[in-house]
Design a protein around this motif. Structure first.
Motif, mmCIF file in Angstrom:
data_model
loop_
_atom_site.group_PDB
_atom_site.id
_atom_site.type_symbol
_atom_site.label_atom_id
_atom_site.label_comp_id
_atom_site.label_asym_id
_atom_site.label_seq_id
_atom_site.Cartn_x
_atom_site.Cartn_y
_atom_site.Cartn_z
ATOM 1 N N GLU A 65 6.724 2.686 -12.277
ATOM 2 C CA GLU A 65 5.305 2.905 -12.603
ATOM 3 C C GLU A 65 5.136 3.230 -14.079
ATOM 4 O O GLU A 65 4.210 2.771 -14.738
ATOM 5 C CB GLU A 65 4.698 3.991 -11.694
ATOM 6 N N ARG A 66 6.079 3.998 -14.615
ATOM 7 C CA ARG A 66 6.029 4.360 -16.041
ATOM 8 C C ARG A 66 6.284 3.103 -16.908
ATOM 9 O O ARG A 66 5.608 2.869 -17.896
ATOM 10 C CB ARG A 66 7.069 5.453 -16.299
ATOM 11 N N GLU A 67 7.264 2.306 -16.523
ATOM 12 C CA GLU A 67 7.563 1.092 -17.292
ATOM 13 C C GLU A 67 6.348 0.153 -17.311
ATOM 14 O O GLU A 67 6.015 -0.412 -18.344
ATOM 15 C CB GLU A 67 8.784 0.376 -16.707
ATOM 16 N N ALA A 68 5.680 0.011 -16.154
ATOM 17 C CA ALA A 68 4.500 -0.866 -16.092
ATOM 18 C C ALA A 68 3.411 -0.336 -17.028
ATOM 19 O O ALA A 68 2.760 -1.106 -17.746
ATOM 20 C CB ALA A 68 3.989 -0.953 -14.656
ATOM 21 N N GLN A 69 3.218 0.996 -17.045
ATOM 22 C CA GLN A 69 2.190 1.575 -17.920
ATOM 23 C C GLN A 69 2.523 1.337 -19.392
ATOM 24 O O GLN A 69 1.659 0.972 -20.189
ATOM 25 C CB GLN A 69 2.063 3.088 -17.649
ATOM 26 N N ARG A 290 -2.474 0.270 -11.561
ATOM 27 C CA ARG A 290 -2.804 -1.111 -11.106
ATOM 28 C C ARG A 290 -1.702 -1.532 -10.149
ATOM 29 O O ARG A 290 -0.677 -2.073 -10.570
ATOM 30 C CB ARG A 290 -2.893 -2.070 -12.290
ATOM 31 N N ASP A 291 -1.938 -1.237 -8.867
ATOM 32 C CA ASP A 291 -0.851 -1.411 -7.901
ATOM 33 C C ASP A 291 -1.237 -2.345 -6.771
ATOM 34 O O ASP A 291 -2.408 -2.635 -6.550
ATOM 35 C CB ASP A 291 -0.465 -0.039 -7.330
ATOM 36 N N GLY A 343 -4.226 -1.893 -4.554
ATOM 37 C CA GLY A 343 -4.343 -0.451 -4.350
ATOM 38 C C GLY A 343 -3.010 0.164 -3.962
ATOM 39 O O GLY A 343 -2.025 -0.546 -3.748
ATOM 40 N N HIS A 344 -2.999 1.504 -3.903
ATOM 41 C CA HIS A 344 -1.773 2.268 -3.642
ATOM 42 C C HIS A 344 -1.956 3.127 -2.396
ATOM 43 O O HIS A 344 -3.061 3.622 -2.144
ATOM 44 C CB HIS A 344 -1.479 3.158 -4.867
ATOM 45 N N TYR A 370 3.515 -0.719 -5.273
ATOM 46 C CA TYR A 370 4.305 -1.019 -6.478
ATOM 47 C C TYR A 370 3.374 -1.578 -7.555
ATOM 48 O O TYR A 370 2.313 -2.126 -7.245
ATOM 49 C CB TYR A 370 5.416 -2.033 -6.149
ATOM 50 N N PRO A 371 3.785 -1.427 -8.829
ATOM 51 C CA PRO A 371 2.927 -1.930 -9.918
ATOM 52 C C PRO A 371 2.772 -3.441 -9.853
ATOM 53 O O PRO A 371 3.746 -4.139 -9.553
ATOM 54 C CB PRO A 371 3.694 -1.559 -11.186
ATOM 55 N N ARG A 372 1.573 -3.930 -10.134
ATOM 56 C CA ARG A 372 1.371 -5.383 -10.244
ATOM 57 C C ARG A 372 2.225 -5.885 -11.408
ATOM 58 O O ARG A 372 2.386 -5.187 -12.411
ATOM 59 C CB ARG A 372 -0.089 -5.686 -10.539
ATOM 60 N N ALA A 373 2.741 -7.108 -11.261
ATOM 61 C CA ALA A 373 3.618 -7.658 -12.307
ATOM 62 C C ALA A 373 2.909 -7.634 -13.657
ATOM 63 O O ALA A 373 1.741 -8.020 -13.743
ATOM 64 C CB ALA A 373 4.017 -9.088 -11.948
#
Ligand code: PRE
Length: 375
Positions: A65-69, A290-291, A343-344, A370-373
């Protein structure tokens, strides 16, 4: 002409580049030191929890989640002239290297080397991850379940051929969670060992999905040749390198890996042929903002059953991104649905939908949020 014309000479611009590189390198070193500090904090937190006899017992270094952000923010604030995605790929590699300093990740993928799944694994985790090829989708799941690998990468759907049913079936029995998704544009090439004349080719080998994705092209150009489905495109490429008369359908990575010659490029029937892969892991992923969420759900066999499963989403205004059906395997003519939506599970509106579905269904299994690609 720019307002302030750049009058620097070649030597001056290169001197500027050298100075910038020095700064960038120093900043990357500082960033890597921060990652080391993050690792120490994570370790101390788990040790404290262990001593208190509560919470996590394993340090989770990788934070999807952090990497996606981080990657989303890089794309949003990018000012050019490089494209946002290009800059994000650079940062993808920087983060991958920083994570490897904390703890190198072991990632199982559907091999052998040279498959699109390997390319997807590298696209998602960067080059610092240690990617471990496995021969089957089942054994990718096994490696992650047993803890031998931290994560796994498996194909789940193709835009031309639909879902990879074997992956979905594995989720029915597995306790693993989905930790991410990757999309990859798939380009298929016809490959053969160097200097193989066309008339010497007697067989074309590929994974059955690749054969299907190139069916029209093969019908037009190689109508009479035997088509053989093998376990993967990587395996087909290996066979083409070692067995006279065999050509393979595979991607560029496999062509390079096995030193094959390209007889025809881009032979896929549909230009925007894309495959989606899932990242599987043992932990749930917190919200990134954005999951997507995936669930397996099975309803009682009664009139309007599917409508009742989908209606909670309509009422809450939640978009479905995918729905697939598989036979339930426990009861004849009963089905389970794989549903994916925006959604999450921790979002209150999603939690409310899940509670409503629990009442309507005989089986409900969340596979994870999980985060959207991003890339
Ligand atoms: O923020 C963290 O938790 C980190 O470990 C740092 C970092 C990064 O390099 O930015 C590295 C690995 C994680 O997957 C996420 C981010």
């Amino acid at each position: 002409m720019a307002e302030h014309e750049d009058k620097r000479t070649l030597d001056e611009v290169r001197a500027d580049i050298d100075a910038i590189d020095r700064e960038v390198q120093e900043l990357i070193s500082r960033r890597a030191e921060c990652a080391q500090r993050v690792a120490a904090i994570k370790l101390a937190e788990v040790q404290a929890a262990l001593e208190a006899g509560e919470g996590e017992t394993e340090v989770v270094y990788y934070r999807p989640e952090r990497e996606a952000q981080v990657l989303r923010r890089i794309i949003e604030r990018n000012r050019g002239p490089l494209a946002g995605e290009t800059v994000a790929h650079i940062f993808r590699e920087v983060m991958s290297a920083c994570l490897a300093l904390e703890k190198p990740l072991q990632v199982a993928y559907l091999g052998p080397e040279g498959t699109f799944t390997q390319t997807a694994a590298i696209k998602h985790f960067g080059h610092a991850a240690i990617c471990v090829p496995r021969a089957t989708i089942d054994s990718v799941f096994d490696q992650v379940e047993s803890g031998e690998c931290n994560y796994g990468v498996v194909p789940v759907e193709n835009s031309t051929e639909g879902m990879v049913s074997h992956t979905l079936d594995n989720f029915m029995d597995s306790g693993l969670k989905i930790a991410g998704e990757v999309e990859l544009a798939i380009a298929h090439h016809l490959l053969a060992a160097a200097h193989t004349p066309r008339e010497k080719i007697t067989r074309i080998c590929a994974h059955q999905q690749a054969l299907a994705q190139c069916r029209n092209w093969l019908d037009r150009h190689w109508p009479d040749i035997e088509r053989v489905a093998v376990s993967s495109n990587g395996e087909a490429a290996r066979m083409a390198a070692q067995t006279p008369g065999v050509a393979a359908i595979a991607g560029e990575t496999a062509a390079e890996l096995y030193g094959l010659e390209t007889l025809a490029e881009h032979i896929e029937d549909y230009a925007d042929n894309t495959t989606r892969f899932l990242i599987i892991g043992r932990d749930e992923v917190p919200p990134s903002g954005r999951d997507k969420t995936s669930i397996i759900v099975s309803s009682r066999n009664k009139p309007g059953a599917l409508f009742l499963l989908l209606d909670p989403f309509r009422k809450a205004g939640v978009s479905l991104t995918r729905i697939d059906t598989r036979p339930s395997r426990t009861e004849k003519w009963a089905y389970v649905f794989f549903i994916e939506f925006e959604g999450h599970l921790q979002d209150p509106n999603i939690a409310a939908i899940i509670a409503e579905l629990e009442e309507q269904s005989i089986l409900l299994k969340p596979l994870g949020s999980y985060p959207r690609a991003v890339l």
